[in-house]
Structures are given as C-alpha cells and as structure tokens.
Design an enzyme around this catalytic site. Structure first.
Site, PDB file in Angstrom:
ATOM      1  NE  ARG A 103      47.202  44.538  40.594  1.00 12.04           N
ATOM      2  CZ  ARG A 103      46.744  43.519  39.874  1.00 12.04           C
ATOM      3  NH1 ARG A 103      45.705  42.827  40.303  1.00 12.04           N
ATOM      4  NH2 ARG A 103      47.313  43.178  38.745  1.00 12.04           N
ATOM      5  NE  ARG A 128      47.098  28.390  37.769  1.00 13.47           N
ATOM      6  CZ  ARG A 128      47.176  29.616  37.272  1.00 13.47           C
ATOM      7  NH1 ARG A 128      48.204  29.965  36.534  1.00 13.47           N
ATOM      8  NH2 ARG A 128      46.221  30.506  37.484  1.00 13.47           N
ATOM      9  NE  ARG A 151      43.493  35.089  42.249  1.00 13.53           N
ATOM     10  CZ  ARG A 151      43.366  34.432  41.105  1.00 13.53           C
ATOM     11  NH1 ARG A 151      43.278  33.110  41.106  1.00 13.53           N
ATOM     12  NH2 ARG A 151      43.313  35.089  39.955  1.00 13.53           N
ATOM     13  NE  ARG A 166      41.950  29.056  35.814  1.00 11.18           N
ATOM     14  CZ  ARG A 166      42.138  30.376  35.939  1.00 11.18           C
ATOM     15  NH1 ARG A 166      41.665  31.189  35.014  1.00 11.18           N
ATOM     16  NH2 ARG A 166      42.779  30.869  36.953  1.00 11.18           N
ATOM     17  CE  LYS A 181      40.792  42.012  35.572  1.00  3.17           C
ATOM     18  NZ  LYS A 181      40.311  40.853  36.370  1.00  3.17           N
TER      19      LYS A 181
END
Length: 217
Positions: free
Chosen positions: A88, A161, A172, A127, A13
């Site tokens: 949201r 992370r 999430r 990542r 996004k």
C-alpha cells in the site's frame, strides 16, 4: 505468475482480482482477507493487528508485511499469486521486493487500473446497501432499485454507508494519491507497470488485463 493490482478506491480492484486469479489459477491475496483470516485464526500477528484496530489506529507496516509473507509462503502460492491492497506504500513495496528476492523470485507484472476521479466518486457515492443483507447492493445510477430506498430482493431499507459519502471518498482518494500512487513510479522504474482503463464492462476490463500480462511460458 506473480501480479500486483493497483488503482484508486472504486476502480474495481477486488472484482478484477478475483476474476484474474480464477482465470490464471493462482490465489487472490487481499489485505482485508489477510486481516480477517489472521484475526479469526487467532494468530500472533492477528492479535497484534486487532489491538491497533480496536484503538482506531492504523496497523503498522511490519504486521501487514508479516501477514503477507506468511500467506505468500503457503503451498497454493508456489506457482504465483495476485496481490490486491498490498503493498500500500513505498515501505511495503520495498519489503515485498526483499521477501521475493530472498527466495529468488520477483513480480512479473503490475497492473494499474485507471479511473477518472469524478467517476470514482460517482461509483462509490452512488452505492446503496441493504440493512437486512449487506450482500444486496444497488447503485442510484447503474443498478437502481425498483422502488427508491427499498431492496428489490428482501424489501429491506437501503442506505448509504458513512465511508461511501462523497467527502469521505475524496479523503480516501487523497490518501491514495499521497501513499499508494508513489509505488506506481517505483515499479515503473523496474519496467513492470501496464496502465489500463477500468472503464466499461467488467468482462472487457478483465480481457484488457489478461492481454497486458507478459508471456512467461
């Protein structure tokens, strides 16, 4: 043109919002930028948000809505804007409608970026960030470093992370499904939603999104 971009974490996004906003000549308004700007400028809303963030608590909707309203009233947003990360949830979506209705405006389009859940996990969990410079980002599958665990640019250590770990990513996604996904049905009822595949090259996704926008000329 007033556009809302929605989609799960890892859908791209932020990348697409920046590209679309540049193509359309309108500001990109993201929740993260709103928080950072208000906190750095020391606004009342920023101070209130920071109080909650310091306690590790969610920032109440009324503060987020207030920040978004102030930003949408800035001169550069007079001809439109692209929203990313706001609204949201349903309460924020209803508040946004109220804000726009009060000034005789409405959203023109809601673009829903669709990505299979396994791909979301693969994108985020793969990542790796550089400890010396967080702008140096790699991916174990898509953009692997030449030497495992070592940044190609500066030689710094690459690490994952905590919020990129698979279990965190799936949590999430659960939050997205329960809190954010309902706004898609809310806007579908208004005939505003176009669902797009977010798979493939970044430029291809951008072209799909531009082609899906209504002709407001």
């Amino acid at each position: 043109m007033r556009i809302l971009l929605v989609g799960p974490p890892g859908a791209g996004k932020g990348t697409q919002a920046a590209l679309l906003a540049k193509n359309l000549g309108i500001p990109h308004i993201s929740t993260g930028d709103l928080f950072r700007a208000n906190i750095s400028e020391g606004t009342e809303l920023g101070r209130r948000a920071q109080d909650f963030m310091r306690k590790g608590e969610l920032v109440p909707d009324e503060i987020t809505i207030g920040m978004a309203k102030d930003r949408m009233e800035q001169p550069d947003a007079a001809n439109g804007f692209l929203l990313d990360g706001f609204p949201r949830n349903l309460a924020q979506a209803e508040a946004l409608d109220g804000i726009l209705t009060d000034v005789g405006l409405a959203l023109d389009s809601v673009l829903d970026l669709e990505v299979p859940e396994d791909e979301v996990v693969r994108r985020i969990a793969g990542r790796r960030m550089c400890r010396q410079d967080s702008s140096h980002i790699f991916h174990v599958d898509y953009t692997p470093p030449k030497a495992e665990g070592v940044c190609d640019v500066c030689g710094g250590e690459l690490y994952q992370r905590d919020d990129d770990r698979e279990d965190t990513v799936r949590k999430r996604l659960e939050v997205y499904h329960s809190e954010t996904e309902p706004i898609i049905d809310y806007y579908k009822a208004q005939g505003l939603v176009t669902t797009l595949s977010a798979l493939g090259a970044v430029a291809d996704v951008t072209q799909r999104a531009l082609a899906a926008l209504p002709d407001t000329a």
